[in-house]
Design a protein around this motif. Structure first.
Motif, PDB file in Angstrom:
ATOM      1  N   ALA A 137       0.848  -1.207   0.000  1.00  0.00           N
ATOM      2  CA  ALA A 137       0.000   0.000   0.000  1.00  0.00           C
ATOM      3  C   ALA A 137       0.882   1.256   0.000  1.00  0.00           C
ATOM      4  O   ALA A 137       0.603   2.221  -0.723  1.00  0.00           O
ATOM      5  CB  ALA A 137      -0.915  -0.024   1.225  1.00  0.00           C
ATOM      6  N   ARG A 141       1.149   4.102  -2.957  1.00  0.00           N
ATOM      7  CA  ARG A 141       0.886   5.519  -2.654  1.00  0.00           C
ATOM      8  C   ARG A 141       2.069   6.379  -3.094  1.00  0.00           C
ATOM      9  O   ARG A 141       1.900   7.412  -3.744  1.00  0.00           O
ATOM     10  CB  ARG A 141       0.639   5.677  -1.148  1.00  0.00           C
ATOM     11  N   ALA A 147      -5.686   4.340  -5.034  1.00  0.00           N
ATOM     12  CA  ALA A 147      -6.042   3.277  -4.076  1.00  0.00           C
ATOM     13  C   ALA A 147      -7.115   2.394  -4.698  1.00  0.00           C
ATOM     14  O   ALA A 147      -7.854   2.835  -5.584  1.00  0.00           O
ATOM     15  CB  ALA A 147      -6.561   3.912  -2.802  1.00  0.00           C
ATOM     16  N   TRP A 171      -8.676   4.586   2.721  1.00  0.00           N
ATOM     17  CA  TRP A 171      -8.759   4.944   1.287  1.00  0.00           C
ATOM     18  C   TRP A 171     -10.162   5.432   0.875  1.00  0.00           C
ATOM     19  O   TRP A 171     -10.329   6.016  -0.191  1.00  0.00           O
ATOM     20  CB  TRP A 171      -8.448   3.722   0.416  1.00  0.00           C
ATOM     21  N   SER A 173     -12.409   3.142   0.210  1.00  0.00           N
ATOM     22  CA  SER A 173     -12.812   2.099  -0.757  1.00  0.00           C
ATOM     23  C   SER A 173     -14.094   1.411  -0.277  1.00  0.00           C
ATOM     24  O   SER A 173     -14.374   1.349   0.914  1.00  0.00           O
ATOM     25  CB  SER A 173     -11.727   1.025  -0.859  1.00  0.00           C
ATOM     26  N   SER A 289     -14.937   8.997  -3.126  1.00  0.00           N
ATOM     27  CA  SER A 289     -14.889   7.650  -2.574  1.00  0.00           C
ATOM     28  C   SER A 289     -15.819   6.733  -3.356  1.00  0.00           C
ATOM     29  O   SER A 289     -16.938   7.122  -3.702  1.00  0.00           O
ATOM     30  CB  SER A 289     -15.310   7.721  -1.104  1.00  0.00           C
TER      31      SER A 289
END
Ligand SMILES: OC[C@H]1O[C@H](O)[C@H](O)[C@@H]1O
Length: 331
Positions: A137, A141, A147, A171, A173, A289
């Motif tokens: 991760a 980034r 992401a 994130w 997500s 998002s």
């Protein structure tokens, strides 16, 4: 089984992170399951990587998404087979093996008469180390990569699932759980998920014993803050509920296409991978998002798409052959 067209043809490929189990599946198609002390010749066989998160990640990639799988895989001949299968299907592996890296084999027998499967496996017995996932991760980034749109956990290796869900929260997500049948420890993960997809064998604890009625199961999940609930039951209708804040709950069902099934092994995993792909394809919402972009309409549409892909996957042996079957061009 032709669908209405791509979910969002102009959007970039959706990205998904899948956390959970990787095994080797050895699938034997037999006329009828062997009895005690019986040896028999199988009609056909299939060997591939398996496990719910693995099959879902492969499905997500097969449908055009970019998929990464966080799972303990390790080294050795079984691990090489898993790595080769993932590479062939375009899934990036984040190997989260701990000190004891012991990959399991799922011995699967499928009846050519009923398409029902029997599975024997030591499942998730490796030790897990979530650090490679965290490093992955950070690297992404630092490289400026977006992401993942969605993170799916399958309930195996809860520490890995926890790490994946915590990353997903940061994130923004969409967080999905393949809850399968009820497993102790599931409750700690469920409260962090937006969409939970249990099977008809998911019986959470109630005041007077396990909850078995779909409405009770849905209410139990809603009580833990889950917004979207998708309850699968083999070839029977898939029921879904959407419960977003103060608005009244919405509910519907989708009848899966009726097909001539050969093998139902992994069909639920294919369903979850296709569901994740369809939901992630709706793009990012007003706050940037993915979870903000999903609503009751996108959920019911995603369930319909997932039903079609999962039904198609049952017409071939194992959880891979459907990808190259001619009718899969429709997806
Ligand atoms: O859900 C089915 C999958 O998990 C089972 O354990 C098999 O390995 C198969 O790949």
């Amino acid at each position: 089984m032709m669908l209405d067209g791509p979910v969002n043809a102009s959007a970039p490929a959706p990205t998904g992170l899948f956390c959970g189990l990787a095994v080797v599946d050895v699938v034997q198609l037999v006329d009828s399951p062997p009895g005690p002390d019986e040896k028999m010749t199988a009609v056909d066989q299939a060997v591939s990587a398996g496990g719910p998160a693995t099959n879902a990640a492969v499905t997500f990639a097969a449908l055009g998404g970019r998929a990464a799988l966080a799972a303990p895989v390790g080294t050795g001949p079984l691990a090489e087979l898993v790595r080769a299968d993932l590479a062939q299907h375009g899934v990036e592996l984040i190997d989260c093996s701990g000190a004891r890296g012991s990959l399991s084999v799922s011995s699967c027998t499928v009846s050519a008469t009923t398409a029902q499967r029997s599975v024997v496996s030591t499942n998730g017995r490796a030790t897990v180390d979530a650090d490679p996932l965290l490093s992955w991760a950070r690297r992404n980034r630092d490289a400026g990569l977006p992401a993942p749109d969605t993170v799916l956990v399958d309930g195996h290796y809860p520490a890995l699932a926890r790490a994946g869900l915590d990353l997903a929260i940061g994130w923004g997500s969409l967080r999905i759980m393949d809850a399968g049948s009820w497993k102790d420890g599931a409750e700690q993960l469920i409260g962090s998920c937006d969409v939970v997809a249990p099977s008809a064998r998911f019986f959470p604890p109630g005041p007077d014993g396990p909850l078995t009625e779909p409405e009770e199961v849905a209410a139990w999940l809603r009580g833990r803050g889950v917004t979207g609930i998708v309850l699968t039951d083999g070839a029977r209708p898939v029921r879904w509920w959407w419960h977003d804040g103060p608005r009244p709950s919405e509910h519907g069902q989708v009848v899966p296409p009726q097909v001539r099934a050969l093998d139902t092994l992994g069909a639920g995993d294919v369903f979850h991978g296709a569901l994740a792909h369809a939901l992630a394809s709706h793009g990012r919402g007003p706050t940037g998002s993915t979870r903000q972009a999903v609503d009751t309409e996108s959920l019911s549409d995603a369930v319909r798409r997932a039903c079609a892909v999962a039904a198609a996957s049952t017409t071939t042996l194992g959880a891979r052959a459907w990808i190259t079957a001619p009718e899969s061009g429709a997806f």
